[in-house]
Design a protein around this motif. Sequence first.
Motif, mmCIF file in Angstrom:
data_model
loop_
_atom_site.group_PDB
_atom_site.id
_atom_site.type_symbol
_atom_site.label_atom_id
_atom_site.label_comp_id
_atom_site.label_asym_id
_atom_site.label_seq_id
_atom_site.Cartn_x
_atom_site.Cartn_y
_atom_site.Cartn_z
ATOM 1 N N THR A 203 0.816 -1.220 0.000
ATOM 2 C CA THR A 203 0.000 0.000 0.000
ATOM 3 C C THR A 203 0.849 1.270 0.000
ATOM 4 N N ASP A 204 0.138 2.389 0.018
ATOM 5 C CA ASP A 204 0.798 3.694 0.113
ATOM 6 C C ASP A 204 0.863 4.033 1.598
ATOM 7 N N THR A 205 1.901 3.538 2.235
ATOM 8 C CA THR A 205 1.948 3.577 3.702
ATOM 9 C C THR A 205 2.082 5.002 4.245
ATOM 10 N N GLU A 206 2.581 5.932 3.415
ATOM 11 C CA GLU A 206 2.689 7.320 3.919
ATOM 12 C C GLU A 206 1.298 7.882 4.221
ATOM 13 N N PHE A 207 0.307 7.492 3.400
ATOM 14 C CA PHE A 207 -1.052 7.952 3.682
ATOM 15 C C PHE A 207 -1.587 7.280 4.941
ATOM 16 N N GLU A 208 -1.301 5.990 5.042
ATOM 17 C CA GLU A 208 -1.780 5.258 6.233
ATOM 18 C C GLU A 208 -1.250 5.878 7.522
ATOM 19 N N ILE A 209 0.045 6.168 7.520
ATOM 20 C CA ILE A 209 0.653 6.708 8.739
ATOM 21 C C ILE A 209 0.103 8.099 9.040
ATOM 22 N N ASN A 210 0.029 8.928 8.026
ATOM 23 C CA ASN A 210 -0.448 10.300 8.263
ATOM 24 C C ASN A 210 -1.919 10.318 8.681
ATOM 25 N N ARG A 211 -2.703 9.398 8.128
ATOM 26 C CA ARG A 211 -4.113 9.321 8.563
ATOM 27 C C ARG A 211 -4.188 8.843 10.008
ATOM 28 N N ALA A 212 -3.344 7.878 10.339
ATOM 29 C CA ALA A 212 -3.337 7.387 11.725
ATOM 30 C C ALA A 212 -2.980 8.534 12.681
ATOM 31 N N LEU A 213 -2.008 9.350 12.285
ATOM 32 C CA LEU A 213 -1.600 10.480 13.137
ATOM 33 C C LEU A 213 -2.743 11.485 13.278
ATOM 34 N N ALA A 214 -3.439 11.734 12.176
ATOM 35 C CA ALA A 214 -4.557 12.682 12.215
ATOM 36 C C ALA A 214 -5.675 12.186 13.131
ATOM 37 N N GLU A 215 -5.777 10.861 13.263
ATOM 38 C CA GLU A 215 -6.792 10.281 14.165
ATOM 39 C C GLU A 215 -6.311 10.236 15.604
ATOM 40 N N GLY A 216 -5.116 10.769 15.856
ATOM 41 C CA GLY A 216 -4.612 10.802 17.232
ATOM 42 C C GLY A 216 -3.863 9.541 17.627
ATOM 43 N N LYS A 217 -3.574 8.688 16.661
ATOM 44 C CA LYS A 217 -2.836 7.456 16.985
ATOM 45 C C LYS A 217 -1.337 7.748 17.075
ATOM 46 N N ASN A 218 -0.653 6.913 17.808
ATOM 47 C CA ASN A 218 0.792 7.099 17.987
ATOM 48 C C ASN A 218 1.572 6.052 17.216
ATOM 49 N N VAL A 219 2.678 6.504 16.688
ATOM 50 C CA VAL A 219 3.496 5.657 15.820
ATOM 51 C C VAL A 219 4.887 5.517 16.429
ATOM 52 N N LEU A 220 5.398 4.297 16.429
ATOM 53 C CA LEU A 220 6.792 4.081 16.828
ATOM 54 C C LEU A 220 7.604 3.797 15.566
ATOM 55 N N ALA A 221 8.605 4.635 15.323
ATOM 56 C CA ALA A 221 9.522 4.383 14.199
ATOM 57 C C ALA A 221 10.685 3.570 14.756
ATOM 58 N N GLU A 222 10.775 2.349 14.294
ATOM 59 C CA GLU A 222 11.773 1.419 14.833
ATOM 60 C C GLU A 222 13.026 1.459 13.962
ATOM 61 N N GLY A 223 14.100 1.936 14.532
ATOM 62 C CA GLY A 223 15.334 2.068 13.771
ATOM 63 C C GLY A 223 15.994 0.731 13.510
ATOM 64 N N ALA A 224 16.935 0.760 12.566
ATOM 65 C CA ALA A 224 17.783 -0.409 12.314
ATOM 66 C C ALA A 224 19.208 0.105 12.140
ATOM 67 N N GLN A 225 20.164 -0.781 12.361
ATOM 68 C CA GLN A 225 21.577 -0.382 12.371
ATOM 69 C C GLN A 225 21.781 0.739 13.408
ATOM 70 N N GLY A 226 22.743 1.596 13.152
ATOM 71 C CA GLY A 226 23.008 2.645 14.154
ATOM 72 C C GLY A 226 23.409 3.928 13.456
ATOM 73 N N SER A 227 23.433 5.017 14.219
ATOM 74 C CA SER A 227 23.682 6.340 13.623
ATOM 75 C C SER A 227 25.042 6.437 12.948
ATOM 76 N N LEU A 228 26.037 5.722 13.476
ATOM 77 C CA LEU A 228 27.369 5.844 12.879
ATOM 78 C C LEU A 228 27.509 4.981 11.625
ATOM 79 N N LEU A 229 26.423 4.286 11.264
ATOM 80 C CA LEU A 229 26.374 3.550 9.991
ATOM 81 C C LEU A 229 25.492 4.287 8.985
ATOM 82 N N ASP A 230 25.057 5.504 9.342
ATOM 83 C CA ASP A 230 24.215 6.301 8.453
ATOM 84 C C ASP A 230 25.021 6.709 7.213
ATOM 85 N N ILE A 231 24.372 6.680 6.060
ATOM 86 C CA ILE A 231 25.070 6.978 4.801
ATOM 87 C C ILE A 231 25.645 8.404 4.792
#
Length: 423
Positions: A203-231
């Motif tokens: 799906t178009d998950t950006e719409f899903e997430i933004n709609r969830a936020l507009a409904e007052g839902k909370n989102v956890l963005a789960e990171g992977a790797q670490g900051s010192l491996l950032d491109i």
Amino acid sequence: MTKGKVDALLGIVFGDEGKGKVVDYFTPRYDVVARFAGGPNAGHTIIFDGKKFVLRSIPSGIFDEGKINIIGNGCVIAPDLFMAEAHELEAAGYELTERLHISRRAHLILPTHRVLDRAYEAAKGKNKVGTTGKGIGPTYSDKAQRVGLRVGDILNNFEEKYRALKARHEQILRDLHFTDYDLTEEEENWLKGIEYMRKFHLTDTEFEINRALAEGKNVLAEGAQGSLLDIDHGTYPYVSSSSTTSGGVCTGLGIAPNTIGHIFGIFKAYSTRVGGGPFPVELFDETGDTLRHIGNEYGAVTGRNRRCGWLDLVALKYAIMINGVTDLVMMKGDVLDGFDTIKVCTAYTKDGVTTTDMPYDTAGWEPVYEDVPGWHTPLTAVREEKDFPKAFADYIAYIEQATGTPIRIVSVGPDREATIIRA
Ligand code: IMP
């Protein structure tokens, strides 16, 4: 309606900080759990009801009914490995197809991307990155070159697009004289993975997430790797190929910076790194071996020995700045139980120059250490902050003071209960 927020949970050093250990504290507080970067190079070990799972591409909220899990557009996904990971969860009784939604904009890792990963590493010789071999770099390269295959392509003239990209890769491999590979079996399984993916919400998950936020839902963005491996902000070129920092949360999910709430930065009470690249605090002596042994520092994806060293405040402060960390989470304090004296790196020095700012290139810099007293008390049984040995409480206060950031959660052992939440 109260607008919801996106909180981020990020490894802020070289990855392997142990996010899997604390996700069961985090995930119940959120309606949506989303991965925004990386792919099967990650290995989030989760111990759940006495069973152990290693999640690679699937977000950690998958165990909770009623939660939506999203693989965002910033991720790369290998259909065959995804299928294997999903089958394991299905075999353990977890229903996935309703709970897991995959961005059509996420890029697909082809079998030939993995061969290219090996070929590029071989060509680099002693300067190799030490990648996980999962095709991460070549897949993100194709994304940047604007030739990649996306999840949405599965639904649209897929065969033709696949053949064209595969042919392009084969030509590169011929040019590199890297022809010693046979993909017959792997490709068959990969194509099965493509078929398997069709049963999910692509799906178009950006719409899903933004709609969830507009409904007052909370989102956890789960990171992977670490900051010192950032491109961009990592120890380039010894990095992964995605944006692992908080900026990547926005681009990797399609959410605006002003939707971000807390940024939790996870670090260990000491340092580790897997793969190649400079690591100023690396210990080549018995102390390094002790940290590896007690901390069980062996890679979850590749099984490689992790390189170990003392806590690096230069790196930690840099990562806090780049990410805007609001709350720290300190893991594995118990691994330091047996030391009389603990060292902390407070600066780097090279050719008579001393700096506390993370240098552009960390190669050749030597650590400057301060000594702090050890606590000589097993921490693993401690369940409340008031029972911390004084020297351990002092170690926490020292880090908070040096970084100007509160340590909200302290983990002192592998058990779920060995996690102390501080006010
Ligand atoms: P790649 O992501 O496979 O391209 O590997 C690039 C670098 O990042 C290598 O040094 C890997 O060891 C490291 N790396 C990738 N994923 C992880 C991870 O999940 N934890 C720790 N290191 C990682």
